[in-house]
Design a protein around this motif. Structure first.
Motif, PDB file in Angstrom:
ATOM      1  N   GLY A  99      -3.063   6.752  -5.746  1.00 31.30           N
ATOM      2  CA  GLY A  99      -2.460   7.670  -4.789  1.00 31.30           C
ATOM      3  C   GLY A  99      -1.173   7.126  -4.204  1.00 31.30           C
ATOM      4  N   TYR A 100      -1.135   5.809  -3.968  1.00 35.06           N
ATOM      5  CA  TYR A 100       0.081   5.178  -3.438  1.00 35.06           C
ATOM      6  C   TYR A 100       1.213   5.269  -4.458  1.00 35.06           C
ATOM      7  CZ  TYR A 100       3.176   1.521  -1.635  1.00 35.06           C
ATOM      8  OH  TYR A 100       4.249   0.812  -1.165  1.00 35.06           O
ATOM      9  N   GLY A 101       0.906   4.962  -5.724  1.00 35.59           N
ATOM     10  CA  GLY A 101       1.941   5.015  -6.747  1.00 35.59           C
ATOM     11  C   GLY A 101       2.473   6.415  -6.973  1.00 35.59           C
ATOM     12  N   GLU A 171      10.124   3.518   6.475  1.00 37.15           N
ATOM     13  CA  GLU A 171      10.919   2.428   7.033  1.00 37.15           C
ATOM     14  C   GLU A 171      10.119   1.134   7.154  1.00 37.15           C
ATOM     15  OE1 GLU A 171      10.591   5.382   8.283  1.00 37.15           O
ATOM     16  OE2 GLU A 171      12.588   6.299   8.071  1.00 37.15           O
ATOM     17  N   LEU A 172       8.821   1.235   7.425  1.00 36.72           N
ATOM     18  CA  LEU A 172       8.007   0.031   7.566  1.00 36.72           C
ATOM     19  C   LEU A 172       7.919  -0.746   6.251  1.00 36.72           C
ATOM     20  CD1 LEU A 172       5.079   1.462   9.757  1.00 36.72           C
ATOM     21  CD2 LEU A 172       7.050   0.113  10.503  1.00 36.72           C
ATOM     22  N   GLU A 173       7.711  -0.038   5.170  1.00 34.23           N
ATOM     23  CA  GLU A 173       7.632  -0.709   3.868  1.00 34.23           C
ATOM     24  C   GLU A 173       9.000  -1.228   3.442  1.00 34.23           C
ATOM     25  OE1 GLU A 173       5.374   1.678   0.994  1.00 34.23           O
ATOM     26  OE2 GLU A 173       4.766   2.885   2.709  1.00 34.23           O
ATOM     27  N   GLU A 174      10.059  -0.473   3.732  1.00 35.74           N
ATOM     28  CA  GLU A 174      11.399  -0.952   3.397  1.00 35.74           C
ATOM     29  C   GLU A 174      11.739  -2.210   4.175  1.00 35.74           C
ATOM     30  OE1 GLU A 174      13.945   2.317   4.169  1.00 35.74           O
ATOM     31  OE2 GLU A 174      13.272   3.497   2.429  1.00 35.74           O
ATOM     32  N   ALA A 175      11.313  -2.275   5.440  1.00 32.17           N
ATOM     33  CA  ALA A 175      11.559  -3.487   6.229  1.00 32.17           C
ATOM     34  C   ALA A 175      10.800  -4.671   5.647  1.00 32.17           C
ATOM     35  CB  ALA A 175      11.142  -3.245   7.675  1.00 32.17           C
ATOM     36  N   ALA A 176       9.575  -4.427   5.185  1.00 30.92           N
ATOM     37  CA  ALA A 176       8.816  -5.513   4.564  1.00 30.92           C
ATOM     38  C   ALA A 176       9.469  -5.980   3.277  1.00 30.92           C
ATOM     39  CB  ALA A 176       7.383  -5.042   4.297  1.00 30.92           C
ATOM     40  N   ALA A 186       3.758  -5.229   0.162  1.00 35.72           N
ATOM     41  CA  ALA A 186       4.056  -4.117   1.069  1.00 35.72           C
ATOM     42  C   ALA A 186       2.908  -3.110   1.084  1.00 35.72           C
ATOM     43  CB  ALA A 186       5.351  -3.439   0.648  1.00 35.72           C
ATOM     44  N   PHE A 187       2.318  -2.893  -0.092  1.00 34.11           N
ATOM     45  CA  PHE A 187       1.172  -1.985  -0.163  1.00 34.11           C
ATOM     46  C   PHE A 187      -0.033  -2.566   0.557  1.00 34.11           C
ATOM     47  CE2 PHE A 187      -2.805  -1.283  -2.584  1.00 34.11           C
ATOM     48  CZ  PHE A 187      -3.029   0.044  -2.233  1.00 34.11           C
ATOM     49  N   ALA A 191       1.102  -0.581   3.997  1.00 42.35           N
ATOM     50  CA  ALA A 191       0.639   0.785   3.719  1.00 42.35           C
ATOM     51  C   ALA A 191      -0.872   0.908   3.800  1.00 42.35           C
ATOM     52  CB  ALA A 191       1.131   1.218   2.335  1.00 42.35           C
ATOM     53  N   LEU A 192      -1.598  -0.089   3.289  1.00 44.33           N
ATOM     54  CA  LEU A 192      -3.055   0.012   3.240  1.00 44.33           C
ATOM     55  C   LEU A 192      -3.692   0.067   4.627  1.00 44.33           C
ATOM     56  CD1 LEU A 192      -5.100   0.244   0.971  1.00 44.33           C
ATOM     57  CD2 LEU A 192      -5.476  -2.213   1.120  1.00 44.33           C
ATOM     58  N   PRO A 193      -3.305  -0.797   5.586  1.00 43.71           N
ATOM     59  CA  PRO A 193      -3.916  -0.675   6.925  1.00 43.71           C
ATOM     60  C   PRO A 193      -3.617   0.660   7.597  1.00 43.71           C
ATOM     61  CG  PRO A 193      -2.891  -2.832   6.652  1.00 43.71           C
ATOM     62  CD  PRO A 193      -2.465  -2.003   5.487  1.00 43.71           C
ATOM     63  N   LEU A 194      -2.416   1.202   7.373  1.00 47.33           N
ATOM     64  CA  LEU A 194      -2.084   2.485   7.983  1.00 47.33           C
ATOM     65  C   LEU A 194      -2.877   3.639   7.378  1.00 47.33           C
ATOM     66  CD1 LEU A 194       1.813   2.158   8.253  1.00 47.33           C
ATOM     67  CD2 LEU A 194       0.131   1.916  10.088  1.00 47.33           C
ATOM     68  N   ALA A 195      -3.310   3.457   6.134  1.00 49.98           N
ATOM     69  CA  ALA A 195      -4.040   4.517   5.441  1.00 49.98           C
ATOM     70  C   ALA A 195      -5.549   4.399   5.619  1.00 49.98           C
ATOM     71  CB  ALA A 195      -3.697   4.496   3.955  1.00 49.98           C
ATOM     72  N   ARG A 196      -6.009   3.567   6.525  1.00 51.47           N
ATOM     73  CA  ARG A 196      -7.441   3.378   6.718  1.00 51.47           C
ATOM     74  C   ARG A 196      -8.185   4.684   7.013  1.00 51.47           C
ATOM     75  NH1 ARG A 196     -10.792   2.476  11.081  1.00 51.47           N
ATOM     76  NH2 ARG A 196     -12.699   1.267  10.635  1.00 51.47           N
ATOM     77  N   PRO A 197      -7.680   5.575   7.879  1.00 49.59           N
ATOM     78  CA  PRO A 197      -8.395   6.847   8.093  1.00 49.59           C
ATOM     79  C   PRO A 197      -8.543   7.657   6.811  1.00 49.59           C
ATOM     80  CG  PRO A 197      -6.785   6.486   9.824  1.00 49.59           C
ATOM     81  CD  PRO A 197      -6.526   5.452   8.793  1.00 49.59           C
TER      82      PRO A 197
END
Length: 278
Positions: A99-101, A171-176, A186-187, A191-197
Motif C-alpha cells: 500500500g505504501y509503494g 514533508e515528513l518523509e522528505e525531511a527524513a 523513512a517508511f 510513515a509506519l508509526p503514522l499509519a498505525r490506525p
C-alpha cells in the motif's frame, strides 16, 4: 420565537431524525441477533411452537453443552485461530508495504486491479486452487485454507493502506530523506508509526472476513481441519433442524469477533476517522 429557540428546535429535530434513522437501520440486525440468542436458550418444544415464543419462561444451556459434546468445537476453534491469524499476519506483512509503494508511486491502475480482485467472487478461484493444492498434497490441512484467505484479506489491507498513506504529509518523509534516511528507513520510522490506525483497521477487517469465511474451508478442509463456520454448517441434517444447538454454535462462532470489536472499538473508530478508508 427567537432565533436561538429556533436553532435549538432544529438541532433537536435533526438529532431525533438521526436517532430514528439509526434505529430503523439497526432494528432488523438486532432482532435477528435477539432471535438467535432466544433460540439458543430455549428447549426444542419452544423453538418449534406456534405462535412463536420470543423468550422462554425457563432458560436452558443444554444447547451449548450439546454443541461441545457432539463435536470437537475446541479443535475447530483452534483451526480457525491458525487460519485467521496466519492470513491476517501475512496480509499485514505484505499489504502494508504494498500500500505504501502504490500510494507513493501513484499507481492508480494497480489499485484498480486490487479492487477488481476483491470484487471477484471467491468461487472463481476454487477450481485452479483445488487442483494446485491437490498436486502439492495439501488438501485436508489448514494451510490451503490460510493461503486462499489471502485472496480476500490481502486486497483489503492494501486498499485501506493506500488511503492512509495518501493522506499523510509528504514533508515528513522528505525531511527524513534529506537527513540521510533511506526509503526503507523513512517508511519504517516515519510513515509506519503514522499509519498505525490504518494498520489496526486493516487487521480487524481482515480478521473478521477470514474468520467468517465459509466456502474455502468447506472445500479444502478435512474432518480434523474444519473451521468454525464449516463446523456450524455440518450440524445441519436432512432429517430435521436442531435450531437450539445450531443457534448456540452460531453464537460460539460470533463471540470472538464480538469481543474483539468491543475491546478495540476505540482503535477502530480512530482508524476510520483518521485515514479516509477507501
Amino acid at each position: 420565537m427567537t432565533p436561538r429557540t429556533r436553532r435549538r428546535i432544529r438541532r433537536l429535530a435533526d438529532r431525533t431524525a438521526l436517532g430514528l434513522s439509526v434505529a430503523v437501520l439497526l432494528a432488523p440486525c438486532l432482532f435477528v441477533f435477539f432471535w438467535m440468542v432466544s433460540l439458543s436458550v430455549k428447549y426444542d418444544i419452544d423453538n418449534t411452537a406456534w405462535p412463536p415464543v420470543f423468550w422462554p419462561e425457563q432458560m436452558t444451556f443444554e444447547n451449548f453443552k450439546k454443541v461441545f459434546e457432539e463435536s470437537p468445537m475446541f479443535l475447530y476453534f483452534w483451526n480457525s485461530v491458525q487460519v485467521t491469524g496466519s492470513a491476517t499476519l501475512v496480509s499485514l506483512l505484505l499489504g502494508v508495504p504494498a500500500g505504501y509503494g502504490i500510494a507513493k508511486a501513484k499507481a492508480n491502475r494497480m489499485a484498480g486491479v486490487l479492487l477488481l480482485s476483491r470484487m471477484t467472487p471467491g468461487l472463481s478461484y476454487l477450481i485452479p486452487l483445488f487442483t494446485l493444492f491437490q498436486i502439492i498434497g495439501l488438501i485436508g490441512t489448514v494451510w490451503p485454507i490460510a493461503l486462499t484467505h489471502l485472496v480476500i484479506t490481502l486486497p483489503i489491507v492494501v486498499w485501506i493502506m493506500i488511503g492512509f498513506f495518501e493522506t499523510q504529509p509528504h514533508e515528513l518523509e522528505e525531511a527524513a530523506r534529506i537527513d540521510g534516511a533511506t526509503l526503507w528507513q523513512a517508511f519504517r520510522y516515519v510513515a509506519l508509526p503514522l499509519a498505525r490506525p490504518g494498520i489496526v483497521v486493516g487487521a480487524i477487517l481482515s480478521f473478521i472476513t477470514s474468520w467468517n469465511n465459509f466456502i474455502f474451508g468447506a472445500v479444502f478442509a478435512g474432518r480434523t481441519t474444519r473451521t468454525m463456520p464449516v463446523a456450524v454448517y455440518n450440524m445441519l441434517t436432512f432429517e430435521s433442524f436442531a435450531w437450539g444447538p445450531l443457534a448456540a454454535a452460531a453464537i460460539v462462532v460470533m463471540l470472538p469477533v464480538i469481543l474483539l470489536t468491543i475491546v478495540i472499538q476505540k482503535e477502530i473508530v480512530q482508524g476510520l476517522s483518521t485515514g479516509g478508508v477507501k
